[in-house]
Design a protein around this motif. Sequence first.
Motif, PDB file in Angstrom:
ATOM      1  N   ILE A  45       0.846  -1.192   0.000  1.00 41.94           N
ATOM      2  CA  ILE A  45       0.000   0.000   0.000  1.00 41.94           C
ATOM      3  C   ILE A  45       0.879   1.239   0.000  1.00 41.94           C
ATOM      4  CG2 ILE A  45      -1.736   1.332   1.251  1.00 41.94           C
ATOM      5  CD1 ILE A  45      -2.877  -1.308   2.277  1.00 41.94           C
ATOM      6  N   GLU A  46       0.665   2.044  -1.002  1.00 41.42           N
ATOM      7  CA  GLU A  46       1.444   3.262  -1.232  1.00 41.42           C
ATOM      8  C   GLU A  46       0.509   4.467  -1.104  1.00 41.42           C
ATOM      9  OE1 GLU A  46       5.141   4.806  -2.205  1.00 41.42           O
ATOM     10  OE2 GLU A  46       4.760   2.664  -2.421  1.00 41.42           O
ATOM     11  N   LEU A  47       0.971   5.536  -0.464  1.00 38.74           N
ATOM     12  CA  LEU A  47       0.210   6.776  -0.364  1.00 38.74           C
ATOM     13  C   LEU A  47       0.894   7.849  -1.193  1.00 38.74           C
ATOM     14  CD1 LEU A  47      -0.977   5.232   2.052  1.00 38.74           C
ATOM     15  CD2 LEU A  47      -0.852   7.319   3.360  1.00 38.74           C
ATOM     16  N   GLY A  48       0.100   8.645  -1.877  1.00 41.15           N
ATOM     17  CA  GLY A  48       0.670   9.746  -2.641  1.00 41.15           C
ATOM     18  C   GLY A  48       0.595   9.524  -4.131  1.00 41.15           C
ATOM     19  N   LEU A  49       1.567  10.070  -4.833  1.00 42.75           N
ATOM     20  CA  LEU A  49       1.588  10.051  -6.286  1.00 42.75           C
ATOM     21  C   LEU A  49       2.924   9.486  -6.773  1.00 42.75           C
ATOM     22  CD1 LEU A  49       0.189  13.690  -6.689  1.00 42.75           C
ATOM     23  CD2 LEU A  49      -1.109  11.554  -6.524  1.00 42.75           C
ATOM     24  N   PRO A  50       3.093   8.176  -6.667  1.00 43.31           N
ATOM     25  CA  PRO A  50       4.386   7.573  -7.030  1.00 43.31           C
ATOM     26  C   PRO A  50       4.639   7.634  -8.535  1.00 43.31           C
ATOM     27  CG  PRO A  50       2.774   5.863  -6.571  1.00 43.31           C
ATOM     28  CD  PRO A  50       2.131   7.179  -6.227  1.00 43.31           C
ATOM     29  N   ASP A  51       5.916   7.611  -8.891  1.00 41.79           N
ATOM     30  CA  ASP A  51       6.264   7.612 -10.309  1.00 41.79           C
ATOM     31  C   ASP A  51       6.164   6.199 -10.879  1.00 41.79           C
ATOM     32  OD1 ASP A  51       8.606   6.248  -9.516  1.00 41.79           O
ATOM     33  OD2 ASP A  51       9.828   8.053  -9.602  1.00 41.79           O
ATOM     34  N   GLU A  52       6.263   6.100 -12.189  1.00 41.92           N
ATOM     35  CA  GLU A  52       6.101   4.805 -12.863  1.00 41.92           C
ATOM     36  C   GLU A  52       7.117   3.774 -12.375  1.00 41.92           C
ATOM     37  OE1 GLU A  52       6.307   2.799 -17.305  1.00 41.92           O
ATOM     38  OE2 GLU A  52       6.792   4.911 -17.063  1.00 41.92           O
ATOM     39  N   LYS A  53       8.341   4.202 -12.137  1.00 40.07           N
ATOM     40  CA  LYS A  53       9.388   3.277 -11.684  1.00 40.07           C
ATOM     41  C   LYS A  53       9.010   2.634 -10.345  1.00 40.07           C
ATOM     42  CE  LYS A  53      14.311   3.209 -10.565  1.00 40.07           C
ATOM     43  NZ  LYS A  53      15.526   4.032 -10.401  1.00 40.07           N
ATOM     44  N   ARG A  54       8.506   3.438  -9.428  1.00 40.99           N
ATOM     45  CA  ARG A  54       8.113   2.912  -8.104  1.00 40.99           C
ATOM     46  C   ARG A  54       6.907   1.979  -8.226  1.00 40.99           C
ATOM     47  NH1 ARG A  54       9.534   3.464  -2.943  1.00 40.99           N
ATOM     48  NH2 ARG A  54       7.927   3.308  -1.350  1.00 40.99           N
TER      49      ARG A  54
END
Length: 181
Positions: free
Chosen positions: A82-91
């Motif tokens: 679970i990721e919060l925010g606006l991650p980039d494509e690589k992440r």
Amino acid sequence: MALKATIYKAQLNVADLDRHVYLDQSHTLACHPSETIQRLMLRLLAWGLNADESLQFTKGLSDTDEPDLWRRNLMDEVELWIELGLPDEKRIRRASHKSQQVIIYAYGDQAASVWWQQIKNKVAQFDNVSVVYIADAALAELEAMAERTMQLQLTIEGEQAWLNAAAGSAHIIPEWWRRSE
């Protein structure tokens, strides 16, 4: 001198009527000096929306190799990232390859919609990635409820959530921008 994290304690009672999950869990959360109270409360909400005894908060902002929350199995494989925010494509790609399921909780009314328009075609290539948007108005309601020690009741039904505490309540309607298949 480095700033230290602020500790928050939350007793979270979850009644997820859609998934038939009922948990009462204590959490101790460290709010990193660069983290807002809204983001801290979103981490807590994300735990509640995916409530599971095995779901854990990670080092988060303190460790860029980890998501904000994850569920690992007995063989130490990541089942849920679970990721919060606006991650980039690589992440997103890295999370997709490391985990069976990825959920991104996007927030920030203006920035999130621009980010989504730029990334949605790239996210479509990952079958195990879901994106959920949480509106700024809901985050403001969550922030108003924050206390160093909190007793929270989260009820989930029909893809809506109601979070209640002594300091107030919030009605959250997560907007699914993409659901993994």
